[in-house]
Design a protein around this motif. Structure first.
Motif, mmCIF file in Angstrom:
data_model
loop_
_atom_site.group_PDB
_atom_site.id
_atom_site.type_symbol
_atom_site.label_atom_id
_atom_site.label_comp_id
_atom_site.label_asym_id
_atom_site.label_seq_id
_atom_site.Cartn_x
_atom_site.Cartn_y
_atom_site.Cartn_z
ATOM 1 N N ARG A 37 0.817 -1.213 0.000
ATOM 2 C CA ARG A 37 0.000 0.000 0.000
ATOM 3 C C ARG A 37 0.854 1.268 0.000
ATOM 4 O O ARG A 37 0.358 2.362 0.181
ATOM 5 C CB ARG A 37 -0.925 -0.004 1.226
ATOM 6 N N GLY A 38 2.157 1.104 -0.196
ATOM 7 C CA GLY A 38 3.062 2.242 -0.225
ATOM 8 C C GLY A 38 3.121 2.888 -1.595
ATOM 9 O O GLY A 38 2.344 2.563 -2.501
ATOM 10 N N VAL A 39 4.069 3.824 -1.749
ATOM 11 C CA VAL A 39 4.231 4.526 -3.019
ATOM 12 C C VAL A 39 5.652 4.361 -3.512
ATOM 13 O O VAL A 39 6.564 4.009 -2.764
ATOM 14 C CB VAL A 39 3.892 6.025 -2.879
ATOM 15 N N VAL A 40 5.846 4.635 -4.804
ATOM 16 C CA VAL A 40 7.164 4.539 -5.422
ATOM 17 C C VAL A 40 7.993 5.756 -5.019
ATOM 18 O O VAL A 40 7.615 6.891 -5.290
ATOM 19 C CB VAL A 40 7.045 4.477 -6.959
ATOM 20 N N ALA A 41 9.113 5.520 -4.325
ATOM 21 C CA ALA A 41 10.017 6.611 -3.978
ATOM 22 C C ALA A 41 10.977 6.898 -5.122
ATOM 23 O O ALA A 41 11.365 8.041 -5.353
ATOM 24 C CB ALA A 41 10.800 6.266 -2.711
ATOM 25 N N ALA A 42 11.362 5.851 -5.854
ATOM 26 C CA ALA A 42 12.258 5.990 -7.009
ATOM 27 C C ALA A 42 12.144 4.725 -7.841
ATOM 28 O O ALA A 42 11.715 3.677 -7.353
ATOM 29 C CB ALA A 42 13.694 6.214 -6.557
ATOM 30 N N CYS A 43 12.557 4.811 -9.097
ATOM 31 C CA CYS A 43 12.524 3.629 -9.961
ATOM 32 C C CYS A 43 13.607 3.744 -11.017
ATOM 33 O O CYS A 43 14.067 4.836 -11.348
ATOM 34 C CB CYS A 43 11.144 3.457 -10.613
ATOM 35 N N SER A 44 14.012 2.611 -11.555
ATOM 36 C CA SER A 44 15.054 2.570 -12.575
ATOM 37 C C SER A 44 14.476 2.939 -13.939
ATOM 38 O O SER A 44 13.260 2.928 -14.148
ATOM 39 C CB SER A 44 15.669 1.179 -12.638
ATOM 40 N N TYR A 45 15.381 3.241 -14.876
ATOM 41 C CA TYR A 45 14.927 3.550 -16.238
ATOM 42 C C TYR A 45 14.232 2.345 -16.861
ATOM 43 O O TYR A 45 13.306 2.497 -17.662
ATOM 44 C CB TYR A 45 16.111 3.990 -17.104
#
Length: 388
Positions: A37-45
């Motif tokens: 139920r969390g959110v994306v803090a960062a993601c890869s290309y």
């Protein structure tokens, strides 16, 4: 003399940090965030190619990219590596502003007389990657706005120079969303009247823009025209934020004391988020009726959230207040600050919690801090707020 302003941004910083410690993550679609139920803090290309973006709910991200690997994230690691990069830059650059945990502004005006500004910046970028292992992009231009937009356009691992004569040709075809101060609400407002690229915005009369969006209209018009005279503010590593409350009459009322602490935390946490700080050290101070003063502190994971800080503060208070004498003063200080927004510390929080904080902060900024508050701290009136 034309200014020479550099914006440097570490590429997919959280992801790069994780890959630095575990090479098996290289090439994988990677999401940094917390819980279903969390959110994306960062993601890869690799994840971004599937449509994954920061602040997106983890569940939605996994629907778009089910093969992605989700990691909780390690703020201690990220902060350490950010500090390492800062040291490399400060050792070489004359004026440095650390804008966030992963981006920097440099003022290198005049260095072209001795050493070409672009060549110098390019060698600095190579030094950063060589000494820390982290990839970094940069853009060199005449002000902070153009260089920041340039970095975004040059990623990943971009190297871009935008001389003054090329500023307008560079900006004109870009979407107005590329301007740092344009959020979704402003974008939708301007889109409805056909303003979607920077050139159209730059040709709009400044006074009309002011009537449409208020006091920021003129500033937005200037940025669309490549005008930004804001200086690079030298970065100061050590900062703290604090508040104290002195009682009119000494008290031993535990319920009252804890209610005040909740309100004090809420006020300081709102200030942290407004100024884009995260704290790693919490200090609580009490002064007894006989003027004896005691403090207690603890280290925590970087955060600016009310609920995490409130628990830490109340736990510290319970450990510190043992003499059961009347108190004349209580105080809180948050130190060990690093630049960063609340979203980058959402590894344990839910989408609902993020939305709640965003809504509360928006109301406070528009109507004042007292517009909305937790019941426990709603009657708080503090003094001696300071930042050092």
């Amino acid at each position: 003399m034309d200014r020479a302003i550099v914006h440097m941004d570490l590429d997919t910083f959280f992801v790069s940090c994780e890959r630095l410690t575990n090479s098996k993550l290289n090439g994988l679609p990677l999401i940094i965030g917390g819980g279903d139920r969390g959110v994306v803090a960062a993601c890869s290309y690799e994840a971004r190619t599937f449509g994954v973006r920061s602040a997106m709910p983890i569940k939605m991200a996994l629907r778009l990219c089910p093969q992605a690997k989700v990691m909780k994230g390690d703020m201690e690691l990220y902060s350490k590596l950010s500090h390492d990069v800062t040291q490399v830059i400060e050792d070489k650059a004359p004026i440095v502003e650390k804008a966030s945990i992963d981006e920097f502004y440099l003022d290198i005006t005049g260095m072209d007389k001795f050493y070409g500004c672009y060549q110098w910046t390019n060698e600095l970028a190579h030094s950063i990657t060589k000494e820390t292992g982290l990839p970094i992009s940069f853009a060199l231009s005449v002000n902070k706005t153009v260089s920041k937009i340039g970095t975004g356009e040059s990623k990943p691992v971009g190297r871009l120079e935008i001389p003054e004569i090329m500023v307008k040709p560079f900006l004109n075809p870009l979407s107005i969303q590329k301007i740092p101060m344009v959020g979704e609400v402003t974008f939708q407002l301007l889109s409805r009247i056909g303003i979607r690229n920077i050139q159209t915005l730059s040709e709009m009369p400044a006074e009309v823009l002011q009537r449409m969006i208020g006091k920021n209209g003129l500033e937005l018009w200037k940025k669309a025209n490549g005008i930004d005279n804001n200086p690079v503010e030298p970065y100061t590593e050590r900062k703290s934020i604090s508040t104290e409350h002195t009682f009119v009459q000494d008290t031993i009322d535990i319920h009252k004391l804890k209610s005040l602490l909740v309100g004090m935390v809420e006020k300081l946490a709102f200030q942290l988020r407004s100024e884009e700080w995260l704290t790693s050290t919490v200090v609580i101070k009490i002064r007894y009726a006989n003027f004896d003063t005691e403090t207690k502190q603890c280290k925590i994971a970087y955060t600016s959230s009310d609920h995490a800080l409130t628990k830490t503060v109340t736990d510290l208070f319970d450990k510190l207040y043992q003499r059961r004498m009347r108190l004349r003063l209580i105080g809180i200080r948050f130190s060990g600050l690093v630049r960063g927004t609340y979203q980058i510390n959402m590894f344990d929080d839910t989408e609902e919690m993020l939305s709640l904080y965003q809504a509360m902060d928006k109301m406070k900024k528009r109507y004042g801090f007292d517009a909305v508050a937790r019941c426990a701290g709603a009657t708080l009136k503090t003094k001696n707020n300071n930042v050092s």
